[in-house]
Design a protein around this motif. Structure first.
Motif, PDB file in Angstrom:
ATOM      1  N   SER A  75       0.827  -1.211   0.000  1.00 13.29           N
ATOM      2  CA  SER A  75       0.000   0.000   0.000  1.00 13.29           C
ATOM      3  C   SER A  75       0.861   1.260   0.000  1.00 13.29           C
ATOM      4  O   SER A  75       0.519   2.247  -0.659  1.00 13.29           O
ATOM      5  N   VAL A  93      -7.196   2.211  -1.742  1.00 11.90           N
ATOM      6  CA  VAL A  93      -5.911   1.647  -1.321  1.00 11.90           C
ATOM      7  C   VAL A  93      -6.092   0.501  -0.327  1.00 11.90           C
ATOM      8  O   VAL A  93      -5.413  -0.531  -0.430  1.00 11.90           O
ATOM      9  N   PRO A  94      -6.994   0.605   0.683  1.00 10.83           N
ATOM     10  CA  PRO A  94      -7.201  -0.546   1.573  1.00 10.83           C
ATOM     11  C   PRO A  94      -7.649  -1.804   0.837  1.00 10.83           C
ATOM     12  O   PRO A  94      -7.256  -2.919   1.224  1.00 10.83           O
ATOM     13  N   GLY A  97      -4.652  -3.285  -0.603  1.00 13.54           N
ATOM     14  CA  GLY A  97      -3.926  -3.946   0.469  1.00 13.54           C
ATOM     15  C   GLY A  97      -4.529  -5.294   0.814  1.00 13.54           C
ATOM     16  O   GLY A  97      -3.807  -6.256   1.102  1.00 13.54           O
ATOM     17  N   ARG A 152      -0.188  10.348   2.556  1.00 16.93           N
ATOM     18  CA  ARG A 152      -1.583  10.000   2.272  1.00 16.93           C
ATOM     19  C   ARG A 152      -2.308  11.089   1.501  1.00 16.93           C
ATOM     20  O   ARG A 152      -3.409  10.855   0.991  1.00 16.93           O
ATOM     21  N   ALA A 233      -3.064  -2.001   5.365  1.00 16.44           N
ATOM     22  CA  ALA A 233      -3.096  -0.825   4.490  1.00 16.44           C
ATOM     23  C   ALA A 233      -3.574   0.408   5.250  1.00 16.44           C
ATOM     24  O   ALA A 233      -3.027   1.507   5.083  1.00 16.44           O
TER      25      ALA A 233
END
Length: 356
Positions: A75, A93-94, A97, A152, A233
């Motif tokens: 991630s 993104v999670p 991940g 981020r 992530a």
């Protein structure tokens, strides 16, 4: 409790959980408090995913941090690649991940789940040490001792949100926490979840009725790694750095410890354990150097007197509080006094050691 009342309370549980996640920042608006809440959310996902192995499938794994850690590194690299794009990309993104964690779970789980019981535990222990040793061998991917840093804030705000504030990050973690918790709970109600319980209790009978215990363990292992990847992530997003610590045996032991303290026999038990563990490590550590000792003592007490964890103790306490006798209340008060005296003695010894 009547069945109808129990069903009614069960239907209210998830809306109440959602309201709690939404309203928590109103009670704890400080940046430090939001950071602790974010850590709690990430650890709750990791603990719930680990309970899919230990509590639901009977697999004691010592390497759960491998899947969350590898997903966290993936991630972090993905966020560095997405720099300059829209902030909306961070929402997915999670999920990336989770896919990375599931792929790692498919590779390592194929070896790990070929055996059960103590053999599975030892194989997982060997794998986590293997991966932890590889961190320094491949600095291009793992960043060496300094780890991999990221940002981020990917780019242009999305609907006025760029995830630069801790409040926005908290709500991102809370969103994924609710989705993951609901999905993992739903999985327990599926045929796969039920047969995983059967494999946990009696794999010979599960095989007799036509289910391959190894295949069931393998599927549950991959699904657990998927949710662990989401938690990893989110950890990378929260801290904006991933290091070898995310893959270490200590991290795996931490997840195991928090899950058992909360209670592996109850779905909400690991969440209680995650909150307790994060409060010990993030809040109590600011007041005393002996927080690890207190956490260890809590674990020993739960193993000896409350094998159902904090969740099991709460169910017994609030479910049968009217049946508690005066002698039981006296024992509870005596236990609290003894605990206070032990804490006082430990703190005095720490202060004396600091002076000397």
């Amino acid at each position: 409790m009547p069945v109808a009342l129990s069903s009614w309370l069960g239907k209210l549980l998830w809306p109440a959980f959602a309201l709690l996640l939404l309203g928590a920042p109103l009670l704890f608006a400080q940046s430090a408090a939001l950071s602790i809440l974010s850590q709690c959310g990430c650890m709750m996902i990791l603990a719930l995913s680990f309970n899919m192995l230990l509590g639901q499938s009977g697999m004691l794994s010592f390497g759960h941090a491998v899947y969350s850690g590898l997903a966290a590194f993936a991630s972090a690299h993905l966020m560095n690649r997405l720099a300059g794009s829209s902030a909306a990309a961070l929402l997915l993104v999670p999920l990336a991940g989770g896919v990375a964690g599931m792929l790692a779970g498919a590779v390592f789980g194929y070896v790990t789940t070929r055996r059960a019981g103590n053999a599975l535990s030892m194989i997982s222990l060997a794998l986590v040490e293997l991966v932890a040793a590889a961190v320094l061998m491949f600095p291009a991917w793992f960043g060496g001792e300094s780890g991999v840093s990221t940002d981020r804030v990917l780019g242009a705000p999305f609907l006025g949100i760029d995830f630069s504030s801790q409040l926005q990050v908290y709500y991102l973690i809370a969103f994924w926490l609710f989705i993951c918790a609901a999905a993992m709970y739903g999985l327990t109600q599926t045929p796969l979840g039920r047969i995983a319980n059967a494999v946990r209790d009696n794999p010979q009978r599960a095989a007799f009725i036509g289910y391959d215990p190894r295949r069931v363990r393998y599927l549950m292992f991959m699904l657990s790694a998927f949710f662990a990847g989401i938690g990893g992530a989110l950890t990378a997003i929260n801290f904006e750095i991933v290091s070898a610590e995310n893959l270490s045996l200590l991290r795996s032991a931490q997840i195991l410890l928090f899950t058992f303290i909360g209670g592996i026999g109850y779905f909400f038990g690991p969440m209680i354990g995650a909150i307790t563990g994060v409060l010990f490590s993030s809040l109590l550590s600011a007041y005393t150097r002996g927080w690890q000792l207190y956490l260890g003592l809590l674990f020993v007490l739960i193993v000896l007197f409350a094998p159902g964890g904090i969740a099991g103790a709460c169910v017994k306490l609030f479910g049968g509080w009217r049946l508690i006798t005066a002698r039981a209340w006296l024992r509870l008060a005596t236990g609290l006094l003894i605990a206070g005296a032990v804490v006082f003695l430990i703190e005095m010894l720490y202060r004396r050691a600091a002076v000397l």
